[in-house]
Scaffold this motif. Structure first.
Motif, PDB file in Angstrom:
ATOM      1  N   GLU A   1       0.815  -1.362   0.173  1.00 11.03           N
ATOM      2  CA  GLU A   1      -0.268   0.077  -0.070  1.00 11.03           C
ATOM      3  C   GLU A   1       0.808   1.348  -0.134  1.00 11.03           C
ATOM      4  O   GLU A   1       0.330   2.333  -0.501  1.00 11.03           O
ATOM      5  CB  GLU A   1      -0.998   0.161   1.279  1.00 11.03           C
ATOM      6  N   TRP A   2       1.907   1.182   0.511  1.00 10.08           N
ATOM      7  CA  TRP A   2       3.118   2.511   0.091  1.00 10.08           C
ATOM      8  C   TRP A   2       2.974   3.046  -1.299  1.00 10.08           C
ATOM      9  O   TRP A   2       3.130   4.260  -1.196  1.00 10.08           O
ATOM     10  CB  TRP A   2       4.505   2.046   0.635  1.00 10.08           C
ATOM     11  N   ARG A   3       2.804   2.323  -2.322  1.00  4.61           N
ATOM     12  CA  ARG A   3       2.711   2.709  -3.671  1.00  4.61           C
ATOM     13  C   ARG A   3       1.468   3.635  -3.824  1.00  4.61           C
ATOM     14  O   ARG A   3       1.627   4.856  -4.215  1.00  4.61           O
ATOM     15  CB  ARG A   3       2.650   1.653  -4.626  1.00  4.61           C
ATOM     16  N   ILE A   4       0.483   3.243  -3.143  1.00  6.74           N
ATOM     17  CA  ILE A   4      -0.669   4.174  -3.136  1.00  6.74           C
ATOM     18  C   ILE A   4      -0.785   5.407  -2.411  1.00  6.74           C
ATOM     19  O   ILE A   4      -1.044   6.385  -2.816  1.00  6.74           O
ATOM     20  CB  ILE A   4      -2.067   3.362  -2.630  1.00  6.74           C
ATOM     21  N   LYS A   5       0.141   5.285  -1.139  1.00  8.27           N
ATOM     22  CA  LYS A   5       0.191   6.456  -0.242  1.00  8.27           C
ATOM     23  C   LYS A   5       1.241   7.248  -0.898  1.00  8.27           C
ATOM     24  O   LYS A   5       0.905   8.789  -0.928  1.00  8.27           O
ATOM     25  CB  LYS A   5       0.776   5.921   0.981  1.00  8.27           C
ATOM     26  N   PHE A   6       2.083   6.902  -1.729  1.00  8.23           N
ATOM     27  CA  PHE A   6       3.199   7.789  -2.459  1.00  8.23           C
ATOM     28  C   PHE A   6       2.391   8.352  -3.700  1.00  8.23           C
ATOM     29  O   PHE A   6       2.669   9.748  -3.779  1.00  8.23           O
ATOM     30  CB  PHE A   6       4.228   7.022  -2.901  1.00  8.23           C
ATOM     31  N   ARG A   7       1.750   7.721  -4.098  1.00  4.77           N
ATOM     32  CA  ARG A   7       0.878   8.337  -5.468  1.00  4.77           C
ATOM     33  C   ARG A   7      -0.017   9.405  -4.851  1.00  4.77           C
ATOM     34  O   ARG A   7      -0.172  10.432  -5.519  1.00  4.77           O
ATOM     35  CB  ARG A   7       0.176   7.210  -6.234  1.00  4.77           C
ATOM     36  N   SER A   8      -0.732   9.177  -3.637  1.00  3.89           N
ATOM     37  CA  SER A   8      -1.778  10.126  -3.095  1.00  3.89           C
ATOM     38  C   SER A   8      -0.911  11.440  -2.716  1.00  3.89           C
ATOM     39  O   SER A   8      -1.444  12.694  -3.184  1.00  3.89           O
ATOM     40  CB  SER A   8      -2.396   9.469  -1.999  1.00  3.89           C
ATOM     41  N   ALA A   9       0.379  11.244  -2.311  1.00  4.17           N
ATOM     42  CA  ALA A   9       1.160  12.432  -1.838  1.00  4.17           C
ATOM     43  C   ALA A   9       1.551  13.224  -3.053  1.00  4.17           C
ATOM     44  O   ALA A   9       1.640  14.536  -3.041  1.00  4.17           O
ATOM     45  CB  ALA A   9       2.258  11.841  -0.946  1.00  4.17           C
ATOM     46  N   ILE A  10       1.912  12.502  -4.210  1.00  3.52           N
ATOM     47  CA  ILE A  10       2.388  12.966  -5.322  1.00  3.52           C
ATOM     48  C   ILE A  10       1.026  14.035  -5.979  1.00  3.52           C
ATOM     49  O   ILE A  10       1.165  15.061  -6.216  1.00  3.52           O
ATOM     50  CB  ILE A  10       3.042  12.219  -6.407  1.00  3.52           C
ATOM     51  N   SER A  11      -0.055  13.209  -6.047  1.00  8.26           N
ATOM     52  CA  SER A  11      -1.102  13.916  -6.583  1.00  8.26           C
ATOM     53  C   SER A  11      -1.590  15.162  -5.748  1.00  8.26           C
ATOM     54  O   SER A  11      -2.243  16.168  -6.204  1.00  8.26           O
ATOM     55  CB  SER A  11      -2.476  13.195  -6.870  1.00  8.26           C
ATOM     56  N   LYS A  12      -1.655  15.055  -4.383  1.00  5.91           N
ATOM     57  CA  LYS A  12      -1.847  16.135  -3.466  1.00  5.91           C
ATOM     58  C   LYS A  12      -0.959  17.089  -3.110  1.00  5.91           C
ATOM     59  O   LYS A  12      -0.973  18.106  -2.321  1.00  5.91           O
ATOM     60  CB  LYS A  12      -2.821  15.574  -2.167  1.00  5.91           C
ATOM     61  N   GLN A  13       0.625  16.821  -3.703  1.00  9.35           N
ATOM     62  CA  GLN A  13       1.361  17.546  -3.326  1.00  9.35           C
ATOM     63  C   GLN A  13       1.684  17.723  -1.819  1.00  9.35           C
ATOM     64  O   GLN A  13       2.020  18.940  -1.440  1.00  9.35           O
ATOM     65  CB  GLN A  13       1.526  18.912  -4.211  1.00  9.35           C
ATOM     66  N   GLU A  14       1.823  16.667  -1.164  1.00 10.66           N
ATOM     67  CA  GLU A  14       1.796  16.651   0.269  1.00 10.66           C
ATOM     68  C   GLU A  14       3.339  16.167   0.832  1.00 10.66           C
ATOM     69  O   GLU A  14       3.864  15.408   0.176  1.00 10.66           O
ATOM     70  CB  GLU A  14       0.939  15.595   1.065  1.00 10.66           C
ATOM     71  N   GLN A  15       3.584  16.840   1.969  1.00 14.51           N
ATOM     72  CA  GLN A  15       4.941  16.387   2.505  1.00 14.51           C
ATOM     73  C   GLN A  15       4.708  15.039   3.131  1.00 14.51           C
ATOM     74  O   GLN A  15       3.497  14.630   3.609  1.00 14.51           O
ATOM     75  CB  GLN A  15       5.403  17.391   3.494  1.00 14.51           C
ATOM     76  N   MET A  16       5.743  14.427   3.270  1.00 13.59           N
ATOM     77  CA  MET A  16       5.717  13.041   3.897  1.00 13.59           C
ATOM     78  C   MET A  16       6.951  12.986   4.967  1.00 13.59           C
ATOM     79  O   MET A  16       7.786  13.651   4.955  1.00 13.59           O
ATOM     80  CB  MET A  16       6.066  11.920   2.898  1.00 13.59           C
ATOM     81  N   ASP A  17       6.461  12.175   6.061  1.00 10.71           N
ATOM     82  CA  ASP A  17       7.685  11.859   6.871  1.00 10.71           C
ATOM     83  C   ASP A  17       8.722  11.000   6.667  1.00 10.71           C
ATOM     84  O   ASP A  17       8.620   9.862   6.846  1.00 10.71           O
ATOM     85  CB  ASP A  17       6.963  11.247   8.175  1.00 10.71           C
ATOM     86  N   PHE A  18       9.733  11.664   6.122  1.00 12.26           N
ATOM     87  CA  PHE A  18      10.886  11.085   5.545  1.00 12.26           C
ATOM     88  C   PHE A  18      11.643  10.100   6.553  1.00 12.26           C
ATOM     89  O   PHE A  18      11.829   8.922   6.275  1.00 12.26           O
ATOM     90  CB  PHE A  18      11.823  12.002   5.028  1.00 12.26           C
ATOM     91  N   ALA A  19      11.713  10.419   7.857  1.00  9.54           N
ATOM     92  CA  ALA A  19      12.463   9.896   8.506  1.00  9.54           C
ATOM     93  C   ALA A  19      11.917   8.379   9.111  1.00  9.54           C
ATOM     94  O   ALA A  19      12.359   7.491   9.056  1.00  9.54           O
ATOM     95  CB  ALA A  19      12.622  10.470   9.935  1.00  9.54           C
ATOM     96  N   ALA A  20      10.692   8.757   9.329  1.00 12.89           N
ATOM     97  CA  ALA A  20       9.783   7.381   9.799  1.00 12.89           C
ATOM     98  C   ALA A  20       9.774   6.304   8.548  1.00 12.89           C
ATOM     99  O   ALA A  20       9.731   5.090   8.737  1.00 12.89           O
ATOM    100  CB  ALA A  20       8.359   7.749  10.237  1.00 12.89           C
TER     101      ALA A  20
END
Length: 117
Positions: free
Chosen positions: A12-31
């Motif tokens: 499901e990470w692929r889905i989360k990444f694609r969602s963040a890309i489409s919404k241009q959201e920041q992600m918790d890189f460290a975690a």
């Protein structure tokens, strides 16, 4: 630890990444980049280690899981740097992320088999 759920969660990470890309959201890189922050990682470095640490498949699983999080961290970093096209390309087939994603699923299944789970 439900290892079937762990496989699904990593897929499901692929889905989360694609969602963040489409919404241009920041992600918790460290975690995301750390292999001991997700439920599977916490289990592998804790209870799973004490229960299954002597199995060959356990050490392979730990290694493949860590490699997955390194690649996932690279995707998160690209997203956070607003390199959305680059991040999207990292999710394609025949990429390091895809290979790491497949490898962690295979490693979890091998651990399940060797442990008789």
């Amino acid at each position: 630890m439900d290892l079937n759920h762990a496989i699904q969660a990593h897929v499901e990470w692929r889905i989360k990444f694609r969602s963040a890309i489409s919404k241009q959201e920041q992600m918790d890189f460290a975690a995301i980049a750390a292999d001991n922050c997700c439920p599977l990682g916490k289990w592998l470095h804790g209870e799973g280690k004490s229960e299954l640490g002597k199995l060959k498949a356990y050490s392979v699983c730990v290694q493949k899981h860590a490699a997955f999080h390194v690649e996932a961290g690279k995707v998160a970093q690209a997203i956070n740097s607003k390199k959305y096209a680059e991040a999207e390309a990292m999710l394609d087939v025949e990429t390091a992320y895809q290979a790491a994603s497949l490898a962690v699923g295979i490693a979890i299944n091998a651990l399940k088999k060797e442990a008789g789970l």
